[in-house]
Design a protein around this motif. Structure first.
Motif, short mmCIF file in Angstrom:
data_model
loop_
_atom_site.label_atom_id
_atom_site.label_comp_id
_atom_site.label_asym_id
_atom_site.label_seq_id
_atom_site.Cartn_x
_atom_site.Cartn_y
_atom_site.Cartn_z
N SER A 125 0.66 -1.10 0.03
CA SER A 125 -0.11 -0.02 -0.08
C SER A 125 0.70 1.15 0.01
CB SER A 125 -0.72 -0.02 1.15
OG SER A 125 -1.69 -0.88 1.12
N LEU A 126 2.14 1.15 0.47
CA LEU A 126 2.99 2.34 0.48
C LEU A 126 3.31 2.86 -0.91
CD1 LEU A 126 4.48 4.06 2.82
CD2 LEU A 126 6.24 2.64 2.38
N MET A 127 3.15 1.86 -1.81
CA MET A 127 3.64 2.28 -3.16
C MET A 127 2.75 3.25 -3.82
SD MET A 127 6.17 0.40 -3.73
CE MET A 127 6.46 0.58 -2.11
N MET A 183 0.59 5.19 -1.43
CA MET A 183 0.09 6.09 -0.48
C MET A 183 1.25 7.13 -0.36
SD MET A 183 -1.17 3.41 2.62
CE MET A 183 -0.85 4.41 3.97
N MET A 184 2.60 6.93 -0.50
CA MET A 184 3.63 7.84 -0.30
C MET A 184 3.60 8.78 -1.72
SD MET A 184 7.63 7.61 0.28
CE MET A 184 7.59 6.96 2.02
N PRO A 185 3.66 8.18 -2.86
CA PRO A 185 3.50 8.95 -4.00
C PRO A 185 2.36 9.89 -3.85
CG PRO A 185 4.16 7.07 -4.66
CD PRO A 185 3.83 6.84 -3.22
N ALA A 186 1.17 9.59 -3.61
CA ALA A 186 -0.03 10.41 -3.52
C ALA A 186 0.11 11.47 -2.55
CB ALA A 186 -1.29 9.53 -3.12
N HIS A 187 0.64 10.94 -1.32
CA HIS A 187 0.92 11.93 -0.05
C HIS A 187 1.88 13.21 -0.60
CE1 HIS A 187 1.70 13.16 4.05
NE2 HIS A 187 0.72 12.48 4.39
N CYS A 188 2.86 12.85 -1.29
CA CYS A 188 3.78 14.01 -1.92
C CYS A 188 3.25 14.73 -2.92
CB CYS A 188 4.99 13.23 -2.18
SG CYS A 188 5.92 12.05 -1.26
N SER A 189 2.32 14.32 -3.55
CA SER A 189 1.77 15.21 -4.79
C SER A 189 0.94 16.19 -4.09
CB SER A 189 0.78 14.37 -5.66
OG SER A 189 0.40 15.15 -6.77
N VAL A 190 1.27 17.60 -4.99
CA VAL A 190 0.36 18.57 -4.20
C VAL A 190 -0.85 18.85 -4.87
CG1 VAL A 190 0.60 21.26 -4.07
CG2 VAL A 190 2.70 19.99 -4.03
N GLU A 191 -1.02 18.70 -6.02
CA GLU A 191 -2.39 18.80 -6.69
C GLU A 191 -2.81 17.62 -7.30
OE1 GLU A 191 -1.90 22.13 -9.32
OE2 GLU A 191 -2.20 23.54 -7.63
N GLY A 192 -1.82 16.57 -7.75
CA GLY A 192 -2.51 15.47 -8.61
C GLY A 192 -3.40 14.60 -7.69
N VAL A 193 -3.62 13.53 -8.50
CA VAL A 193 -4.51 12.41 -7.72
C VAL A 193 -4.11 11.32 -8.20
CG1 VAL A 193 -6.42 12.67 -9.81
CG2 VAL A 193 -7.03 11.77 -7.51
N THR A 194 -4.18 10.16 -7.39
CA THR A 194 -3.92 8.88 -7.76
C THR A 194 -4.92 8.11 -7.60
OG1 THR A 194 -1.68 9.16 -6.86
CG2 THR A 194 -2.44 6.84 -7.06
N VAL A 195 -5.42 7.34 -8.56
CA VAL A 195 -6.67 6.36 -8.58
C VAL A 195 -6.15 4.91 -8.26
CG1 VAL A 195 -8.27 5.41 -10.20
CG2 VAL A 195 -7.70 7.78 -10.21
N VAL A 196 -6.87 4.28 -7.19
CA VAL A 196 -6.47 3.07 -6.97
C VAL A 196 -7.74 2.12 -7.07
CG1 VAL A 196 -5.74 1.82 -4.92
CG2 VAL A 196 -4.91 4.09 -5.03
N VAL A 197 -7.50 1.11 -8.13
CA VAL A 197 -8.55 0.48 -8.11
C VAL A 197 -8.45 -0.82 -7.24
CG1 VAL A 197 -9.72 -1.00 -10.17
CG2 VAL A 197 -8.58 0.99 -10.58
N VAL A 198 -9.52 -1.33 -6.37
CA VAL A 198 -9.29 -2.45 -5.52
C VAL A 198 -10.51 -3.25 -5.86
CG1 VAL A 198 -8.16 -1.12 -3.59
CG2 VAL A 198 -10.49 -0.96 -3.82
N PRO A 199 -10.57 -4.49 -5.85
CA PRO A 199 -11.52 -5.52 -6.30
C PRO A 199 -12.64 -5.70 -5.58
CG PRO A 199 -9.70 -6.73 -5.32
CD PRO A 199 -9.27 -5.40 -5.35
N LEU A 200 -12.69 -5.18 -4.30
CA LEU A 200 -13.74 -5.72 -3.38
C LEU A 200 -14.09 -4.15 -2.61
CD1 LEU A 200 -13.14 -8.88 -1.84
CD2 LEU A 200 -14.66 -8.53 -3.76
N ARG A 201 -15.44 -3.88 -2.19
CA ARG A 201 -15.70 -2.71 -1.55
C ARG A 201 -15.31 -2.76 -0.13
NH1 ARG A 201 -18.83 1.14 -3.25
NH2 ARG A 201 -19.13 -0.02 -4.86
#
Length: 319
Positions: free
Chosen positions: A50-52, A54-72
């Motif tokens: 998950s850190l793969m 979480m950390m890039p998303a945390h470091c991005s000022v304005e961008g968005v990371t989309v994470v596709v997870v198989p189950l709700r």
């Protein structure tokens, strides 16, 4: 720029002063932050996949990371993990528009809707889509619930527009040709990092019993494990079907978890009780097996022989 981030310092900021990078985490983060177009990481359960994102998303000022997870259920779990790390995260809902978030968690079913397509196009046009992460990407090998085809539809939507990151703990070497074919990826275009996925602290034991005595055999084994881990630890019993899950839940007088067990709030409560160690015994179908980590689990019982060996890897949660 992301590539200039001090990874160790950022990790301690997110996870605490004692946190440190393990295994292939540093190499994976470096690859993602230097914007490698396609990254595939195979890391053991509990190895920090998950850190793969979480950390890039945390470091991005304005961008968005989309994470596709198989189950709700996994979406809910990952959402709590992100919030605990100080990440501005949103769980996509078809009825509620997401406006600002560093990370957006979404299921494959919702990822191919027109509403999410508009969201993706908007972020791409504004240059704000950082990456799309496919968590538990081995599901591409299966056709359960049509996940494979929904994931492929999403890939077509963002092809060439952003970085793609694939994460899993269950992708043996023998399955790689099928994975490349199923994902539509060219292996020469993908940076692959494979960590050691073996678990030295996991022991396997096979118990044979007459089919007609299955309920009694499971009950006795659960009682044995509860005595073995007296006062500590939890036992999860994985079932082949919902019918079997309901039957054993009644025999063991314990909570059950399967896809249709109740409302989203009810399922969320069951998972929270599991994670917090508030119940000693659970029975569940494979719906619980994808990416849910609970540190208190000491025994995992799998009733019946599974057709696919990789399912054992997903459901082994002994710490």
């Amino acid at each position: 720029m992301l590539r200039k981030v001090n990874l160790e310092a950022k990790l301690r900021e997110m996870m605490g002063s004692m946190a440190e990078l393990r295994g292939q985490q540093k190499q994976g983060l470096q690859a993602i932050m230097r914007r490698e177009p396609r990254v595939l990481m195979v890391m053991k359960t509990g190895g920090g996949k998950s850190l793969m994102y979480m950390m890039p998303a945390h470091c991005s000022v304005e961008g968005v990371t989309v994470v596709v997870v198989p189950l709700r259920s996994l979406q809910e779990y990952q959402g709590r993990r992100c919030k605990q790390a100080g990440l501005n995260v949103a769980q996509w809902s078809d009825t509620k528009k997401v406006r600002t978030a560093q990370a957006v968690l979404i299921t494959p079913e919702s990822a191919v809707t027109k509403a999410f397509g508009r969201f993706m196009n908007e972020k791409v046009s504004m240059g704000l889509l950082e990456s799309v992460v496919i968590d538990e990407c081995h599901i591409i090998l299966d056709s359960i619930y049509g996940w494979r085809f929904k994931v492929l539809e999403l890939m077509e939507l963002c092809e060439g527009e952003c970085q793609l990151v694939y994460l899993t703990s269950t992708l043996p070497h023998k399955d790689m040709p099928a994975f490349w074919r199923g994902s539509g990826l060219d292996p020469t275009d993908v940076l692959m990092l494979r960590d050691n996925t073996s678990r030295a602290n996991v022991a396997y034991r096979v118990i044979e019993y007459p089919t007609e005595d299955e309920d009694e055999a499971v009950q006795k084994l659960v009682e044995e494990k509860l005595r073995q881990y007296s006062g500590i630890g939890q036992i999860v019993v994985y079932c082949r079907s919902i019918k079997q899950c309901i039957t054993l839940g009644g025999v063991l007088k314990c909570p059950m978890y399967f896809r249709e067990v109740g409302s989203e709030d009810e399922k969320r409560g069951i998972l929270q009780n599991l994670a917090k160690g508030q119940e000693r015994v659970f029975v569940a179908t494979h719906a619980l097996g994808l990416g849910i980590d609970a540190a208190g689990i000491r025994g995992v019982l799998l009733v019946g022989v599974k057709a696919k060996m990789k399912d054992y890897g997903q459901e082994r949660r002994a710490q």
